[in-house]
Design a protein around this motif. Sequence first.
Motif, short mmCIF file in Angstrom:
data_model
loop_
_atom_site.label_atom_id
_atom_site.label_comp_id
_atom_site.label_asym_id
_atom_site.label_seq_id
_atom_site.Cartn_x
_atom_site.Cartn_y
_atom_site.Cartn_z
N ASP A 5 39.71 40.51 48.54
CA ASP A 5 40.58 40.60 47.36
C ASP A 5 41.33 39.30 47.13
O ASP A 5 41.43 38.82 46.00
CB ASP A 5 41.57 41.76 47.50
N THR A 6 41.86 38.72 48.20
CA THR A 6 42.58 37.45 48.07
C THR A 6 41.62 36.34 47.65
O THR A 6 41.95 35.53 46.78
CB THR A 6 43.28 37.08 49.39
N LEU A 7 40.44 36.32 48.25
CA LEU A 7 39.43 35.32 47.88
C LEU A 7 39.12 35.40 46.39
O LEU A 7 39.11 34.38 45.69
CB LEU A 7 38.16 35.54 48.70
N ARG A 8 38.89 36.58 45.89
CA ARG A 8 38.53 36.74 44.47
C ARG A 8 39.71 36.44 43.55
O ARG A 8 39.51 35.95 42.44
CB ARG A 8 38.01 38.16 44.23
N ARG A 9 40.93 36.69 44.02
CA ARG A 9 42.10 36.38 43.20
C ARG A 9 42.31 34.87 43.13
O ARG A 9 42.61 34.32 42.06
CB ARG A 9 43.34 37.06 43.79
N LEU A 10 42.13 34.18 44.25
CA LEU A 10 42.37 32.74 44.29
C LEU A 10 41.20 31.92 43.73
O LEU A 10 41.41 30.82 43.23
CB LEU A 10 42.66 32.30 45.73
N VAL A 11 39.99 32.46 43.85
CA VAL A 11 38.79 31.76 43.39
C VAL A 11 38.04 32.70 42.44
O VAL A 11 37.12 33.40 42.84
CB VAL A 11 37.89 31.32 44.57
N PRO A 12 38.45 32.76 41.17
CA PRO A 12 37.87 33.70 40.22
C PRO A 12 36.35 33.60 40.08
O PRO A 12 35.69 34.59 39.75
CB PRO A 12 38.56 33.35 38.89
N ALA A 13 35.79 32.44 40.38
CA ALA A 13 34.33 32.29 40.29
C ALA A 13 33.61 33.21 41.28
O ALA A 13 32.42 33.48 41.13
CB ALA A 13 33.94 30.85 40.56
N MET A 14 34.33 33.74 42.25
CA MET A 14 33.72 34.61 43.25
C MET A 14 33.90 36.09 42.92
O MET A 14 33.53 36.96 43.72
CB MET A 14 34.26 34.29 44.64
N ALA A 15 34.40 36.39 41.73
CA ALA A 15 34.65 37.77 41.33
C ALA A 15 33.40 38.64 41.33
O ALA A 15 33.47 39.83 41.61
CB ALA A 15 35.33 37.82 39.97
N THR A 16 32.27 38.06 41.03
CA THR A 16 31.04 38.85 40.95
C THR A 16 30.14 38.70 42.18
O THR A 16 29.05 39.26 42.22
CB THR A 16 30.23 38.46 39.70
N VAL A 17 30.61 37.97 43.16
CA VAL A 17 29.85 37.80 44.40
C VAL A 17 29.98 39.08 45.23
O VAL A 17 31.06 39.67 45.30
CB VAL A 17 30.38 36.57 45.19
N SER A 18 28.90 39.51 45.83
CA SER A 18 28.91 40.76 46.60
C SER A 18 29.91 40.70 47.76
O SER A 18 30.23 39.62 48.26
CB SER A 18 27.51 41.07 47.14
N ASP A 19 30.37 41.87 48.18
CA ASP A 19 31.31 41.94 49.30
C ASP A 19 30.72 41.31 50.55
O ASP A 19 31.39 40.57 51.27
CB ASP A 19 31.68 43.39 49.61
N SER A 20 29.45 41.59 50.82
CA SER A 20 28.84 41.05 52.05
C SER A 20 28.75 39.52 51.99
O SER A 20 29.02 38.85 52.99
CB SER A 20 27.47 41.67 52.30
N ALA A 21 28.42 38.98 50.84
CA ALA A 21 28.36 37.52 50.70
C ALA A 21 29.77 36.92 50.83
O ALA A 21 29.94 35.89 51.50
CB ALA A 21 27.72 37.13 49.38
N CYS A 22 30.77 37.55 50.22
CA CYS A 22 32.15 37.07 50.35
C CYS A 22 32.57 37.07 51.81
O CYS A 22 33.19 36.11 52.29
CB CYS A 22 33.11 37.93 49.54
N ASN A 23 32.22 38.13 52.54
CA ASN A 23 32.55 38.20 53.96
C ASN A 23 31.89 37.07 54.74
O ASN A 23 32.49 36.51 55.66
CB ASN A 23 32.16 39.55 54.55
#
Length: 135
Positions: A5-23
């Motif tokens: 959640d913090t990653l997606r808030r700080l880096v909006p380009a990652m909003a559509t990246v899957s949870d597993s990829a974000c992890n």
Amino acid sequence: MATIDTLRRLVPAMATVSDSACNEWLADASAELPTEPWPTDIWPRAVCYLAGHSYLRSLAAAMAGTGSGGSGAVTSESAGGMSRGYGSFSGSTSASGDAYYETTPAGVEFLRLRRTHCVVEGTIEVDTTYALRDG
């Protein structure tokens, strides 16, 4: 702890990246970024910005390979008409040091946090022979 959640808030380009990829991006960034000398409340944000920077570099490098290009750091902004300009980005990894991080908005924020919150003690060498010199 750095969260998706913090990653997606700080880096909006990652909003559509899957949870597993974000992890995976967060795990890589966490492994690369030691907790010292970061303040404990700042380190998770630094990890998110580093993960975002790495993702954006990877994405831009992939786009450069297809000729789509990519965008670099923010170069101009406006308020009323909601406009933002970005510098060009090359997927090249030839930039080094701080210049490498200045190639993405997330990297610029990572540098800002580092410069603001990390105090890395330098080595001060004292010339003990000064009193022994002539003249």
